[in-house]
Design a protein around this motif. Structure first.
Motif, mmCIF file in Angstrom:
data_model
loop_
_atom_site.group_PDB
_atom_site.id
_atom_site.type_symbol
_atom_site.label_atom_id
_atom_site.label_comp_id
_atom_site.label_asym_id
_atom_site.label_seq_id
_atom_site.Cartn_x
_atom_site.Cartn_y
_atom_site.Cartn_z
ATOM 1 N N ILE A 129 35.675 4.132 67.278
ATOM 2 C CA ILE A 129 35.192 4.759 66.033
ATOM 3 C C ILE A 129 34.727 6.168 66.359
ATOM 4 C CG2 ILE A 129 32.916 3.637 66.282
ATOM 5 C CD1 ILE A 129 32.481 4.046 63.302
ATOM 6 N N ASP A 130 35.274 7.122 65.616
ATOM 7 C CA ASP A 130 34.895 8.527 65.850
ATOM 8 C C ASP A 130 34.939 9.251 64.508
ATOM 9 O OD1 ASP A 130 35.096 10.552 68.625
ATOM 10 O OD2 ASP A 130 35.082 11.422 66.616
ATOM 11 N N THR A 167 34.155 14.968 64.311
ATOM 12 C CA THR A 167 33.419 16.198 64.039
ATOM 13 C C THR A 167 34.237 17.326 64.665
ATOM 14 O OG1 THR A 167 32.226 16.184 66.140
ATOM 15 C CG2 THR A 167 31.245 14.923 64.320
ATOM 16 N N GLY A 180 35.478 7.283 61.364
ATOM 17 C CA GLY A 180 34.253 6.951 60.644
ATOM 18 C C GLY A 180 33.024 7.392 61.410
ATOM 19 N N LYS A 232 18.708 12.461 72.729
ATOM 20 C CA LYS A 232 19.288 11.486 73.665
ATOM 21 C C LYS A 232 18.171 10.602 74.240
ATOM 22 C CE LYS A 232 22.997 11.042 74.841
ATOM 23 N NZ LYS A 232 24.140 10.257 74.289
ATOM 24 N N ASN A 278 29.651 16.970 83.287
ATOM 25 C CA ASN A 278 31.036 16.580 83.582
ATOM 26 C C ASN A 278 31.965 17.775 83.430
ATOM 27 O OD1 ASN A 278 31.590 13.150 82.516
ATOM 28 N ND2 ASN A 278 29.731 14.042 83.343
HETATM 29 N N1 LIG Z 1 29.733 16.211 78.696
HETATM 30 C C1 LIG Z 1 28.821 15.971 79.613
HETATM 31 O O1 LIG Z 1 28.741 16.694 80.605
HETATM 32 C C2 LIG Z 1 27.881 14.794 79.482
HETATM 33 C C3 LIG Z 1 27.042 14.482 80.546
HETATM 34 C C4 LIG Z 1 26.210 13.376 80.443
HETATM 35 C C5 LIG Z 1 26.215 12.600 79.297
HETATM 36 N N2 LIG Z 1 27.026 12.936 78.266
HETATM 37 C C6 LIG Z 1 27.018 12.062 77.074
HETATM 38 O O2 LIG Z 1 28.308 11.483 76.978
HETATM 39 C C7 LIG Z 1 28.648 11.258 75.621
HETATM 40 C C8 LIG Z 1 29.979 11.909 75.328
HETATM 41 O O3 LIG Z 1 29.866 13.307 75.611
HETATM 42 P P1 LIG Z 1 31.097 14.282 75.399
HETATM 43 O O4 LIG Z 1 30.922 15.431 76.323
HETATM 44 O O5 LIG Z 1 32.349 13.505 75.426
HETATM 45 O O6 LIG Z 1 30.812 14.781 73.919
HETATM 46 P P2 LIG Z 1 31.803 15.419 72.860
HETATM 47 O O7 LIG Z 1 30.955 16.279 71.989
HETATM 48 O O8 LIG Z 1 32.990 16.002 73.522
HETATM 49 O O9 LIG Z 1 32.316 14.147 72.036
HETATM 50 C C9 LIG Z 1 31.501 13.468 71.136
HETATM 51 C C10 LIG Z 1 32.388 12.654 70.223
HETATM 52 O O10 LIG Z 1 31.539 11.939 69.329
HETATM 53 C C11 LIG Z 1 32.050 12.075 68.018
HETATM 54 N N3 LIG Z 1 30.926 11.981 67.076
HETATM 55 C C12 LIG Z 1 29.922 12.866 66.912
HETATM 56 N N4 LIG Z 1 29.100 12.454 65.924
HETATM 57 C C13 LIG Z 1 29.601 11.261 65.508
HETATM 58 C C14 LIG Z 1 29.184 10.333 64.527
HETATM 59 N N5 LIG Z 1 28.086 10.545 63.785
HETATM 60 N N6 LIG Z 1 29.920 9.213 64.355
HETATM 61 C C15 LIG Z 1 31.024 8.987 65.099
HETATM 62 N N7 LIG Z 1 31.473 9.843 66.031
HETATM 63 C C16 LIG Z 1 30.759 10.964 66.229
HETATM 64 C C17 LIG Z 1 32.713 13.426 67.976
HETATM 65 O O11 LIG Z 1 33.687 13.524 66.944
HETATM 66 C C18 LIG Z 1 33.327 13.507 69.371
HETATM 67 O O12 LIG Z 1 34.622 12.964 69.378
HETATM 68 C C19 LIG Z 1 27.481 11.817 74.784
HETATM 69 O O13 LIG Z 1 26.661 10.749 74.420
HETATM 70 C C20 LIG Z 1 26.772 12.752 75.750
HETATM 71 O O14 LIG Z 1 25.407 12.828 75.439
HETATM 72 C C21 LIG Z 1 27.869 14.012 78.325
#
Ligand SMILES: NC(=O)c1ccc[n+]([C@@H]2O[C@H](COP(=O)([O-])OP(=O)(O)OC[C@H]3O[C@@H](n4cnc5c(N)ncnc54)[C@H](O)[C@@H]3O)[C@@H](O)[C@H]2O)c1
Length: 342
Positions: free
Chosen positions: A38-39, A42, A65, A173, A199
């Motif tokens: 589910i995404d 955004t 969604g 978070k 990452n």
């Molecule tokens: N990128 C990093 O370096 C990193 C490091 C540690 C932890 N994280 C955590 O890992 C997770 C993923 O990070 P990422 O870098 O892939 O983020 P990202 O922003 O690339 O992806 C987030 C995804 O969540 C979706 N999304 C946002 N709001 C939403 C909602 N209300 N309902 C459904 N989908 C929704 C977006 O469309 C997107 O596809 C996050 O929880 C982030 O806090 C990321």
């Protein structure tokens, strides 16, 4: 929906950076897993980030969604026999949390509540009592090292470090982590949490640091570095993160938190110089890319240093980062060259 022999896993936010790397990895590794993603798509999500083989597509369902839509999240647990959750969905960009914090608290805190609450209602009859057959379910919450605040020149974040989130992103978070924690302690939810460092890899949104540096170089534009470029982060290849999440989900202990890092501290200046060096080698321009470096006004409240102690996941669960930083970064740079030149 049930399908003989398949195990249904819900991934939230799987069209974003990390989730879209994680899904193909899991479908490849576990031929009996069916992933429902589910995404909300955004600005940060793109369904096409999830590149699957024909076989993998048969075990994958995308649902467009919002995790804040309580009825929709509940309906997924009604429609699919979900036995595990990997909760990635979040607003994830610190800068955006400074200019528009509200959606961070909505998605990251209330959205997390919706997902963990729906899972609890499906899996548990009452606190600490599972519905029959749901005893092996697992909820994994993907979090960040930013919940711990900032470090001085020495020291590392361990799982025992007190939470001290600084920007609204980190606070949201931290709130999400506490929601999941409370469901373990109050209801006996079979939940784990991981807090990971920065990452890098394929599919990261253009707004983030490494894609911005690469794109600036390829366009011959100034490379913007905040402040003096001395902020330190511990950089982990995204597939190593995917493997760590897989490890925690399958072998971690419920109620526990696992820090995920790479023992790879780099200043922003280090990262930019390394990217320039690799690009000078694989895609030389008229002048060295270093000439594009420019320093810009620092981010408000910019945390100085994050560094993870990943002894616990390494010693207790046997996970270790595999990627070699320079090699994986070069691979990543080549991927962005193809993307930006397509
Ligand atoms: N990128 C990093 O370096 C990193 C490091 C540690 C932890 N994280 C955590 O890992 C997770 C993923 O990070 P990422 O870098 O892939 O983020 P990202 O922003 O690339 O992806 C987030 C995804 O969540 C979706 N999304 C946002 N709001 C939403 C909602 N209300 N309902 C459904 N989908 C929704 C977006 O469309 C997107 O596809 C996050 O929880 C982030 O806090 C990321």
């Amino acid at each position: 929906m049930t399908n003989q022999g398949l195990k249904y896993i819900l991934v939230t936010g799987g069209a974003g950076f990390i989730g879209s790397n994680f899904i193909p990895y899991m479908l490849n590794k576990y031929p009996d897993y069916f992933i429902v993603n589910i995404d909300a798509l955004t600005y940060a999500g793109n369904a096409e980030n999830v590149r699957l083989t024909e076989d993998q597509k048969k075990r994958y369902k995308f649902i467009h969604g919002n995790i804040c839509d309580e009825a929709l999240v509940q309906s997924i647990f009604k429609d699919y026999d979900i036995r595990g959750v990997f909760h990635f969905a979040a607003e994830s960009h610190v800068d955006n949390s400074i200019t528009g914090p509200k959606v961070f608290f909505e998605t990251n805190v209330m959205g997390t509540y919706n997902v963990v609450h729906a899972a609890k209602n499906k899996w548990m009859k009452e606190p600490f009592v599972f519905n029959d057959g749901f005893e092996d379910c697992r909820f994994h919450h993907v979090s960040t090292d930013e919940v711990y605040g900032t470090l001085g020149e020495v020291g590392l974040f361990s799982e025992k470090t007190a939470y001290a989130p600084n920007p609204p992103y980190a606070a949201s978070k931290a709130g999400a982590d506490f929601v999941v924690r409370s469901y373990f302690h109050t209801f006996g939810m079979p939940a784990t949490i991981s807090n990971c460092s920065n990452n890098y890899g394929e599919n990261q949104h253009d707004e983030k640091f490494i894609p911005t540096v690469i794109r600036s170089c390829l366009n011959g534009k100034n490379i913007p570095i905040y402040g003096e470029g001395k902020n330190i982060r511990d950089w982990l290849f995204v597939l190593d993160h995917a493997k760590a999440l897989d490890t925690v989900f399958h072998t971690g202990k419920c109620g526990e938190t696992y820090n995920i890092g790479c023992w790879n501290e780099q200043t922003n200046n280090d990262i930019v110089h390394l990217i320039c060096r690799i690009l000078n080698k694989i895609k030389p321009a008229d002048e060295p890319y270093e000439n594009l470096i420019s320093y810009v006004k620092d981010r408000a409240g910019h945390d100085m240093r994050y560094a993870i102690d990943s002894t616990k996941i390494e010693n207790e669960l046997g996970w270790k980062p595999e990627a070699k930083f320079e090699e994986a970064l070069e691979y990543t740079i080549k991927w962005y060259i193809s993307k930006y030149e397509a």
